[in-house]
Motif scaffolding. Structure first.
Motif, PDB file in Angstrom:
ATOM      1  N   TYR A 265       0.874  -1.182   0.000  1.00 47.01           N
ATOM      2  CA  TYR A 265       0.000   0.000   0.000  1.00 47.01           C
ATOM      3  C   TYR A 265       0.912   1.234   0.000  1.00 47.01           C
ATOM      4  O   TYR A 265       1.169   1.839   1.036  1.00 47.01           O
ATOM      5  N   LYS A 267       0.959   4.464  -0.737  1.00 43.05           N
ATOM      6  CA  LYS A 267       0.621   5.771  -0.171  1.00 43.05           C
ATOM      7  C   LYS A 267       0.675   5.743   1.353  1.00 43.05           C
ATOM      8  O   LYS A 267       1.244   6.643   1.987  1.00 43.05           O
ATOM      9  N   TRP A 268       0.085   4.717   1.928  1.00 46.07           N
ATOM     10  CA  TRP A 268       0.128   4.584   3.386  1.00 46.07           C
ATOM     11  C   TRP A 268       1.568   4.391   3.881  1.00 46.07           C
ATOM     12  O   TRP A 268       1.968   4.966   4.899  1.00 46.07           O
ATOM     13  N   THR A 271       3.578   7.688   3.640  1.00 43.94           N
ATOM     14  CA  THR A 271       3.120   8.624   4.667  1.00 43.94           C
ATOM     15  C   THR A 271       3.655   8.226   6.040  1.00 43.94           C
ATOM     16  O   THR A 271       4.108   9.070   6.825  1.00 43.94           O
ATOM     17  N   SER A 309      -5.689   3.520  11.693  1.00 47.04           N
ATOM     18  CA  SER A 309      -6.273   3.791  10.368  1.00 47.04           C
ATOM     19  C   SER A 309      -5.681   2.860   9.310  1.00 47.04           C
ATOM     20  O   SER A 309      -6.404   2.334   8.448  1.00 47.04           O
ATOM     21  N   ILE A 310      -4.369   2.655   9.372  1.00 46.71           N
ATOM     22  CA  ILE A 310      -3.727   1.735   8.427  1.00 46.71           C
ATOM     23  C   ILE A 310      -4.294   0.325   8.582  1.00 46.71           C
ATOM     24  O   ILE A 310      -4.575  -0.364   7.590  1.00 46.71           O
ATOM     25  N   TYR A 313      -7.714   0.014   7.092  1.00 43.99           N
ATOM     26  CA  TYR A 313      -7.607  -0.056   5.626  1.00 43.99           C
ATOM     27  C   TYR A 313      -7.166  -1.457   5.184  1.00 43.99           C
ATOM     28  O   TYR A 313      -7.727  -2.022   4.231  1.00 43.99           O
TER      29      TYR A 313
END
Length: 609
Positions: A265, A267-268, A271, A309-310, A313
């Motif tokens: 993933y 983008k995650w 970040t 949050s990760i 997801y």
């Protein structure tokens, strides 16, 4: 005294009685909450003395727990009055229910007692600061608690215990925390063994996280400050509280990153990488300045929320491991947020659920252990499939390796035997060459009549003979790397006695060690020089005793040579060159220490490792 003065004093007395609520205590009361029956005063200047505080107007308090959060710039004073209405003396224990407050002081009458995280009274066994309270029959006393905490959060809770109930409560509390730390430690060790077996970095991150949690809780509960750390370490840990808080959260982030394979993933993952870099920088900022200490836990909470949050997801993406992590996050987040909100003074859950954090942390640790075990099981299935293919080639590979091992073993044995043979032959030739040199020196010395020169030739001959004897012994034994020190020294001494014809001098040995061949050369020369000196100068009447000792203590060798002769002060002809040679061999070649005593005989002690 007139009427108006009497009335004024009476009104003052009534005013004092009603403005200071007294707390009646009895011998039978096991536990009594104090704070709701007390008054408080906040000193924002932090400069008021006890005498000045007694003149201040206190406010009534109605809370069982006072929580000010991070408050380095205020000092809290708590005032309460105790009355013993019985005819018996009463002894109680006042417990300050927060082990993290850095400074806690009790004032009454002319007494002043100190406790707290930075001034722990190590006589006490309770994790929380505590003070003994004593009241005589029908006695009333007013007490003042002064509390300040310039690094940790300021949370205040006061209870008055009878001694037996307090000791039982302390024992129970300590036992529960000991069980908690033992459980966490067992889980850590268990996963450490799995890490050594699997070499899976997920386990490494998890182990570091667990260690961080253990150290954090040791400080947070006060258990470590009383039973494990000394005062200096406690102060150091609290000083670096930002690292203490950030380390387990950072390790947990690395665990989630690796465990969920966050690279899938992008983008995650990117970040999180950026935030972790910022997180490290902020942690060091908190280390070098105290200006932002009230925010040191804030960024850890933000990281926790981001990791949750990760995980959510990843759960939506049907990541199998995310289901386990999600449940673990739920437990860990409850514990982390409860500690965070209590440090801010928002709410204090531990009044109703004392071991909430410990229970949730153990459950969370178990969940993550199960999650890691499940991942190992998944990997094990893939490994078994791969093993089925490897088994087909295993037998052939085994036979091939066994054949190679046998051939290598034969070659090594042959090389080893050849080496030993060459080494023995070398020792034999060196010995023969030295014997030839000795014979030449002996022939040459027979033509010399001057005693001094003849003595010098004899000394040279003995030194070469000492080395020759070593090579002769090495030639005659199986292992040429070590030499039996007793056999070697005995042979040296026998040759010296024959050379000097000193049969009346007694030689006593205390030797039971083997030494390396390269060290034996220097030891032989040292023994030769010292025994030669003793034969020449120590015994005026030709009678005496020489003691030779060689021992090994731990990893150190200790060589001692002593005689009961006249000592150096009477040896005007002592061989100074020989002593210089001995000291040089001891300090430069053996890398050891040289000591000697020349009174009442001569004693030389040499130690090396």
């Amino acid at each position: 005294m007139n009427f108006m003065q009497s009335l004024f004093l009476l009104l003052s007395l009534f005013s004092f009685m009603f403005s200071n609520e007294t707390i009646s205590i009895t011998q039978t009361t096991s536990n009594q909450e104090i704070l709701t029956q007390s008054e408080i005063f906040i000193d924002n200047t932090q400069k008021l003395s006890f005498e000045e505080i007694k003149t201040k107007s206190f406010q009534k308090n109605n809370s069982e727990t006072l929580s000010f959060g991070y408050s380095p710039h205020l000092t809290l004073w708590v005032k309460f009055t105790l009355t013993n209405q019985s005819n018996q003396p009463i002894k109680k224990v006042l417990e300050y229910g927060n082990p993290l407050t850095t400074n806690v002081e009790l004032y009454y009458d002319t007494n002043h007692l100190e406790d707290g995280l930075f001034q722990i009274n190590y006589i006490r066994e309770s994790l929380n600061p505590s003070f003994e309270i004593f009241l005589n029959p029908n006695q009333t006393k007013t007490y003042y608690i002064k509390a300040s905490s310039y690094i940790t959060t300021l949370i205040v809770k006061l209870n008055l215990w009878d001694i037996n109930s307090f000791e039982k409560q302390v024992e129970k509390h300590n036992m529960i925390l000991a069980m908690f730390f033992a459980s966490m430690l067992i889980l850590t060790i268990y996963n450490l063994f799995i890490y050594f077996i699997t070499n899976d970095k997920n386990y490494l991150f998890y182990i570091l996280y667990m260690m961080g949690i253990i150290v954090h809780q040791l400080v947070y509960t006060g258990f470590g400050s009383i039973y494990i750390f000394n005062q200096d370490i406690t102060i150091l840990l609290v000083k670096y509280a930002s690292i203490l808080v950030a380390f387990p959260v950072f390790m947990l982030a690395l665990l989630v990153k690796s465990f969920l394979k966050l690279s899938q993933y992008p983008k995650w993952d990117n970040t999180l990488n950026i935030y972790l870099l910022v997180f490290i920088i902020l942690s060091f900022v908190f280390l070098i300045t105290d200006r932002f200490n009230q925010y040191r836990s804030f960024f850890s909470v933000i990281l926790l929320l981001f990791l949750i949050s990760i995980t959510i997801y990843a759960t939506l993406k049907k990541n199998r491991q995310a289901y386990f992590v999600m449940f673990g996050w739920f437990l860990f987040a409850m514990a982390a947020f409860c500690m965070y909100f209590s440090s801010l003074g928002i709410f204090y859950i531990f009044d109703d659920f004392k071991y909430f954090v410990e229970i949730t942390l153990i459950l969370e640790a178990l969940v993550f252990s199960v999650a890691l075990a499940d991942k190992i099981n998944q990997l094990e299935q893939k490994k078994n499939e791969a093993n089925m293919e490897l088994i087909l080639n295993q037998q052939f590979e085994k036979q091939r390796l066994e054949y190679q091992v046998k051939e290598k073993t034969k070659a090594l044995k042959k090389a080893y035997d050849e080496k030993n043979l060459l080494l023995k032959e070398l020792n034999h030739r060196v010995k023969n060459n030295m014997q030839t040199i000795i014979s030449l020196i002996r022939l040459q010395s027979q033509e010399i009549e001057e005693k001094k020169i003849k003595s010098m030739f004899q000394t040279i001959q003995n030194r070469i003979s000492a080395m020759s004897s070593l090579h002769e012994l090495l030639y005659n034994q199986e292992n040429p790397s070590y030499i039996n020190a007793y056999d070697y020294f005995e042979k040296l001494v026998d040759e010296l006695k024959e050379s000097f014809e000193t049969q009346d001098i007694k030689i006593e040995f205390d030797i039971n060690v083997n030494i390396k061949a390269e060290q034996a050369v220097y030891c032989g020369l040292i023994v030769n020089e010292l025994i030669t000196n003793a034969f020449k100068y120590a015994f005026v009447d030709g009678n005496g005793t020489i003691n030779i000792s060689l021992k090994k203590e731990n990893e150190n060798y200790l060589l001692s040579i002593s005689d009961d002769g006249v000592g150096y002060e009477q040896q005007n002809n002592a061989n100074t060159l020989g002593l210089i040679l001995v000291e040089t061999l001891a300090t430069k070649q053996l890398k050891g220490k040289f000591q000697h005593n020349t009174q009442d005989g001569v004693k030389v002690v040499i130690s090396w490792n």
